[in-house]
Design a protein around this motif. Structure first.
Motif, PDB file in Angstrom:
ATOM      1  N   VAL A 259       2.099   2.979  -7.864  1.00 25.88           N
ATOM      2  CA  VAL A 259       0.621   3.732  -7.041  1.00 25.88           C
ATOM      3  C   VAL A 259      -0.120   3.249  -5.999  1.00 25.88           C
ATOM      4  O   VAL A 259      -0.409   3.462  -5.062  1.00 25.88           O
ATOM      5  N   ALA A 260      -1.059   2.809  -7.424  1.00 26.35           N
ATOM      6  CA  ALA A 260      -2.937   2.456  -6.368  1.00 26.35           C
ATOM      7  C   ALA A 260      -2.247   1.226  -5.911  1.00 26.35           C
ATOM      8  O   ALA A 260      -2.832   0.822  -4.892  1.00 26.35           O
ATOM      9  N   GLU A 261      -1.559   0.369  -6.244  1.00 25.96           N
ATOM     10  CA  GLU A 261      -0.863  -0.823  -5.417  1.00 25.96           C
ATOM     11  C   GLU A 261      -0.018  -0.560  -4.069  1.00 25.96           C
ATOM     12  O   GLU A 261      -0.693  -0.789  -3.079  1.00 25.96           O
ATOM     13  N   ALA A 262       0.560   0.256  -3.791  1.00 25.61           N
ATOM     14  CA  ALA A 262       0.888   0.638  -3.168  1.00 25.61           C
ATOM     15  C   ALA A 262       0.172   1.216  -1.584  1.00 25.61           C
ATOM     16  O   ALA A 262       0.643   1.116  -0.846  1.00 25.61           O
ATOM     17  N   LYS A 263      -0.805   2.123  -2.880  1.00 26.13           N
ATOM     18  CA  LYS A 263      -1.675   2.708  -1.508  1.00 26.13           C
ATOM     19  C   LYS A 263      -2.933   1.706  -1.467  1.00 26.13           C
ATOM     20  O   LYS A 263      -4.135   2.265  -0.737  1.00 26.13           O
ATOM     21  N   GLY A 264      -2.790   0.693  -1.953  1.00 26.25           N
ATOM     22  CA  GLY A 264      -3.484  -1.065  -1.199  1.00 26.25           C
ATOM     23  C   GLY A 264      -4.771  -1.309  -1.726  1.00 26.25           C
ATOM     24  O   GLY A 264      -5.367  -1.770  -1.224  1.00 26.25           O
ATOM     25  N   VAL A 265      -4.734  -0.961  -3.118  1.00 30.44           N
ATOM     26  CA  VAL A 265      -5.522  -2.153  -4.021  1.00 30.44           C
ATOM     27  C   VAL A 265      -5.425  -2.327  -4.551  1.00 30.44           C
ATOM     28  O   VAL A 265      -3.919  -2.540  -5.128  1.00 30.44           O
TER      29      VAL A 265
END
Length: 264
Positions: free
Chosen positions: A158-164
């Motif tokens: 989820v963090a990667e999908a949010k741009g992290v």
């Protein structure tokens, strides 16, 4: 015992190191990267020994080699996870190189003992200032990355999908771990970094505290173990690092027992 200057310096050094090792270790255990502190300490030992051979401060070599290794581990990411043989060979080679460097030193025996097991009672005033500055820098860096790091640790997809940027965060965090490891090694040495970096954090995480409370508790437990270890060393004459390691294991065992009783 506080009437002696070297003991006051030891207590201050333990404070500066513990307040960093607690929160950093909390994230290490949470992320399942406990091996990182052990790996970085082995590589840092080789760098410290090489620095001594070159006539430079050991802490400079330890910190530089550990940070470079942390960056490399962050770049490698999941590719090095689970490769026990590769990791074991690299760590063995690092320790061997460190031993080779110490072989050429006239003061190799004392230097080896200090690098491997620490020298908390020999902390100089100049080193205290260095530890204080490095602790402040590490805590500031951890505060800046704490929210995205926690997000990426608990929900990486989820963090990667949010741009992290997971890889960028890994590199930054492992670089910070390397600095904290270099600090911790001043007290526990390269071989016993787990005693302050991992043991208090593992005990606190077992109790299921909230993140901020957990990091604060890990720092407090690391400080209690290091100060109690110094006091017990003064009374018994045994090395402080032995007591710190014993107290760390005891705290973990107690925390696991309490967690089991509470059903956590």
């Amino acid at each position: 015992m506080l009437a002696y200057d070297f003991m006051r310096s030891a207590f201050m050094a333990a404070f500066f190191v513990s307040v960093v090792c607690g929160p950093v270790g909390w994230f290490l255990v949470l992320r399942g990267q406990s091996f990182a502190s052990h790996a970085l300490s082995h590589v840092g030992f080789a760098g410290a020994a090489a620095a001594l051979l070159a006539g430079q401060p050991a802490v400079t070599g330890f910190g530089a080699s550990a940070v470079l290794s942390g960056i490399a581990m962050g770049l490698a990411g999941e590719r090095i996870m689970g490769r026990d043989v590769t990791i074991g060979l690299v760590l063995s080679l690092a320790m061997g190189l460190g031993a080779l460097c110490l072989h050429f030193l006239t003061r190799s025996a004392g230097a080896a003992t200090s690098l491997l097991f620490g020298d908390i009672l020999g902390i100089a005033h100049a080193t205290l200032w260095w530890l204080a500055g490095l602790s402040a820098a590490c805590l500031a860096g951890l505060a800046l990355m704490a929210r995205p790091l926690l997000f990426a640790s608990l929900q990486p997809d989820v963090a990667e999908a949010k741009g992290v940027s997971l890889r960028g965060l890994d590199i930054l965090f492992l670089s910070l771990v390397a600095l904290a490891t270099a600090e911790c090694a001043q007290i526990t040495g390269a071989l016993l970094v787990f005693t302050l970096m991992i043991a208090p954090a593992a005990a606190v995480l077992r109790l299921g505290l909230a993140p901020v409370a957990g990091m604060a508790a890990a720092a407090g437990l690391a400080l209690a173990e290091s100060w109690a270890g110094l006091a017990l060393s003064w009374q018994s004459g045994f090395p402080a690092v032995f007591w710190i390691a014993a107290l760390g294991c005891g705290a973990c065992g107690a925390a696991f027992g309490v967690a089991r009783a509470l059903g956590r």
